[in-house]
Design a protein around this motif. Sequence first.
Motif, mmCIF file in Angstrom:
data_model
loop_
_atom_site.group_PDB
_atom_site.id
_atom_site.type_symbol
_atom_site.label_atom_id
_atom_site.label_comp_id
_atom_site.label_asym_id
_atom_site.label_seq_id
_atom_site.Cartn_x
_atom_site.Cartn_y
_atom_site.Cartn_z
ATOM 1 N N ASP A 62 0.830 -1.213 0.000
ATOM 2 C CA ASP A 62 0.000 0.000 0.000
ATOM 3 C C ASP A 62 0.864 1.263 0.000
ATOM 4 N N ARG A 63 1.997 1.177 0.713
ATOM 5 C CA ARG A 63 2.874 2.348 0.811
ATOM 6 C C ARG A 63 3.651 2.566 -0.489
ATOM 7 N N PHE A 64 3.980 1.480 -1.180
ATOM 8 C CA PHE A 64 4.742 1.572 -2.429
ATOM 9 C C PHE A 64 3.982 0.816 -3.527
ATOM 10 N N PRO A 65 2.892 1.389 -3.996
ATOM 11 C CA PRO A 65 2.046 0.684 -4.973
ATOM 12 C C PRO A 65 2.781 0.379 -6.276
ATOM 13 N N ARG A 66 2.549 -0.836 -6.781
ATOM 14 C CA ARG A 66 3.106 -1.319 -8.048
ATOM 15 C C ARG A 66 4.637 -1.357 -8.046
ATOM 16 N N MET A 67 5.240 -1.298 -6.878
ATOM 17 C CA MET A 67 6.700 -1.367 -6.797
ATOM 18 C C MET A 67 7.185 -2.643 -6.115
ATOM 19 N N LEU A 68 6.299 -3.361 -5.428
ATOM 20 C CA LEU A 68 6.702 -4.513 -4.622
ATOM 21 C C LEU A 68 6.586 -5.808 -5.416
ATOM 22 N N ARG A 69 7.593 -6.660 -5.238
ATOM 23 C CA ARG A 69 7.538 -8.005 -5.814
ATOM 24 C C ARG A 69 7.905 -9.020 -4.743
ATOM 25 N N ASN A 70 7.029 -9.990 -4.528
ATOM 26 C CA ASN A 70 7.236 -11.030 -3.521
ATOM 27 C C ASN A 70 8.065 -12.165 -4.119
ATOM 28 N N HIS A 71 9.222 -12.463 -3.512
ATOM 29 C CA HIS A 71 10.089 -13.535 -3.997
ATOM 30 C C HIS A 71 10.028 -14.772 -3.105
ATOM 31 N N SER A 72 8.977 -14.903 -2.312
ATOM 32 C CA SER A 72 8.892 -16.008 -1.354
ATOM 33 C C SER A 72 7.683 -16.907 -1.561
ATOM 34 N N LEU A 73 7.116 -16.904 -2.742
ATOM 35 C CA LEU A 73 5.931 -17.717 -2.994
ATOM 36 C C LEU A 73 6.227 -19.214 -2.898
ATOM 37 N N HIS A 74 7.485 -19.596 -3.084
ATOM 38 C CA HIS A 74 7.865 -21.008 -3.047
ATOM 39 C C HIS A 74 7.858 -21.599 -1.646
ATOM 40 N N LEU A 75 7.801 -20.779 -0.610
ATOM 41 C CA LEU A 75 7.919 -21.287 0.760
ATOM 42 C C LEU A 75 6.776 -22.225 1.133
ATOM 43 N N THR A 76 5.624 -22.058 0.530
ATOM 44 C CA THR A 76 4.484 -22.919 0.879
ATOM 45 C C THR A 76 4.771 -24.389 0.612
ATOM 46 N N ALA A 77 5.666 -24.672 -0.339
ATOM 47 C CA ALA A 77 6.016 -26.052 -0.658
ATOM 48 C C ALA A 77 7.299 -26.492 0.041
ATOM 49 N N GLY A 78 7.872 -25.623 0.863
ATOM 50 C CA GLY A 78 9.073 -25.991 1.605
ATOM 51 C C GLY A 78 10.364 -25.864 0.827
ATOM 52 N N GLY A 79 10.334 -25.136 -0.298
ATOM 53 C CA GLY A 79 11.519 -25.052 -1.134
ATOM 54 C C GLY A 79 12.255 -23.737 -1.031
ATOM 55 N N CYS A 80 13.586 -23.809 -0.972
ATOM 56 C CA CYS A 80 14.502 -22.663 -1.113
ATOM 57 C C CYS A 80 14.486 -21.685 0.065
ATOM 58 N N ASP A 81 15.673 -21.224 0.417
ATOM 59 C CA ASP A 81 15.899 -20.082 1.303
ATOM 60 C C ASP A 81 15.569 -20.351 2.777
ATOM 61 N N GLY A 82 16.133 -19.457 3.598
ATOM 62 C CA GLY A 82 15.824 -19.444 5.024
ATOM 63 C C GLY A 82 15.259 -18.098 5.411
ATOM 64 N N CYS A 83 14.611 -17.423 4.447
ATOM 65 C CA CYS A 83 14.139 -16.070 4.709
ATOM 66 C C CYS A 83 12.942 -15.719 3.842
#
Length: 368
Positions: A62-83
């Motif tokens: 909301d604070r930065f409209p159309r500027m944000l991209r979520n790179h953590s969608l894969h976490l729901t399946a337990g894949g990649c990263d610790g953050c």
Amino acid sequence: MKHSLDELLDIVYRYYPRGVGITDDVNEELIRQTEEHARLVAARIQASKDERWHSMLRRIGDRFPRMLRNHSLHLTAGGCDGCYSFTIDLRNSTGEPLWFQISFLAPYYIVHRSCTIEIAKELRDSFTVSFRGMLFIVSRSPLDPWLISNPDHDSPRTVTVTRRYVAFDLSPDEQPCADWIAHEIEATFGCERMPPEVGTVLVPDVAPGVRLPGEVRLYDCLFSDQHTWVKPSPSEEPAPRAKVVESSLTERFVAVLTVLRAHHQIGWTLRWPAMVRRLPESERQSAAVFLSASTDGFLHKDKMLEELARMRPHDESPETLRAMAAKREFEALVASWDGEGDPPASMVAWASSFLDSWLVDSDSEAPS
């Protein structure tokens, strides 16, 4: 800092098995079987369900409209990263988005951006060539007349390579955005920023993701191994190889590569079902393999027969049965060859016919 270095290493070793699967290469199958890896996968899935993360992301969006991209969608399946990872594209600043990463393994976050460096390097005395969907790494000179037709002795032997790495210093235009979001992160998760002098410390005896043993840093384990955390040193940058196009190869080398390509296709097809089973369920449907192999420009009968003898079927699928039939035919051709000089015409003709039919008709061919 909330933790000492020893305490941070203890956290790492809870989620990454120490000394497991580390030899000359990394055995991911052994790592996936450990209690530590199971704990890491569970932490990712649990993190994906944390409403604090989703609420904070909505506020930032909301604070930065159309500027944000979520790179953590894969976490729901337990894949990649610790953050958790997301970027903010400020567009008018440096041209690179700002990265924000929040560890759910330890109470720390980081803010950074990407930079590039150009490094001039002498080419190695070896080359790569793409042949029928496989990348071959050839340990011979790209000027070798046995392999290359009309080699260009005047071609440049120095190239400039571009490498990306992380920078933690922000521009005046980026700082207000970073400060606002950092306040949101700290208020939401009660964490603090991990400084580079801590995050870039090397971690022994673990191998997360793409990192090789000896190259792993705290940032790789507690955040993500998808970034280069230290500016590359020109002296440590490996020399690149020349890239050669297929049309410049000699007829004898094309014959060698044709046989090798058939050999590797059979082996890859017989290994593929087992490779798929090692992947998380969420990755199996979109699994793809980049095929590559090394060669010195010649065929080696004993080595090929040894590799063929090790090939085993892993299932009874039509592709596997077809590959086993091809293996028996190919093995007979190799066994009857005296092993001297270039491959016989009969072997090259068989390999070419096999590839022509397999690469067109087989559903098991990997994207490359």
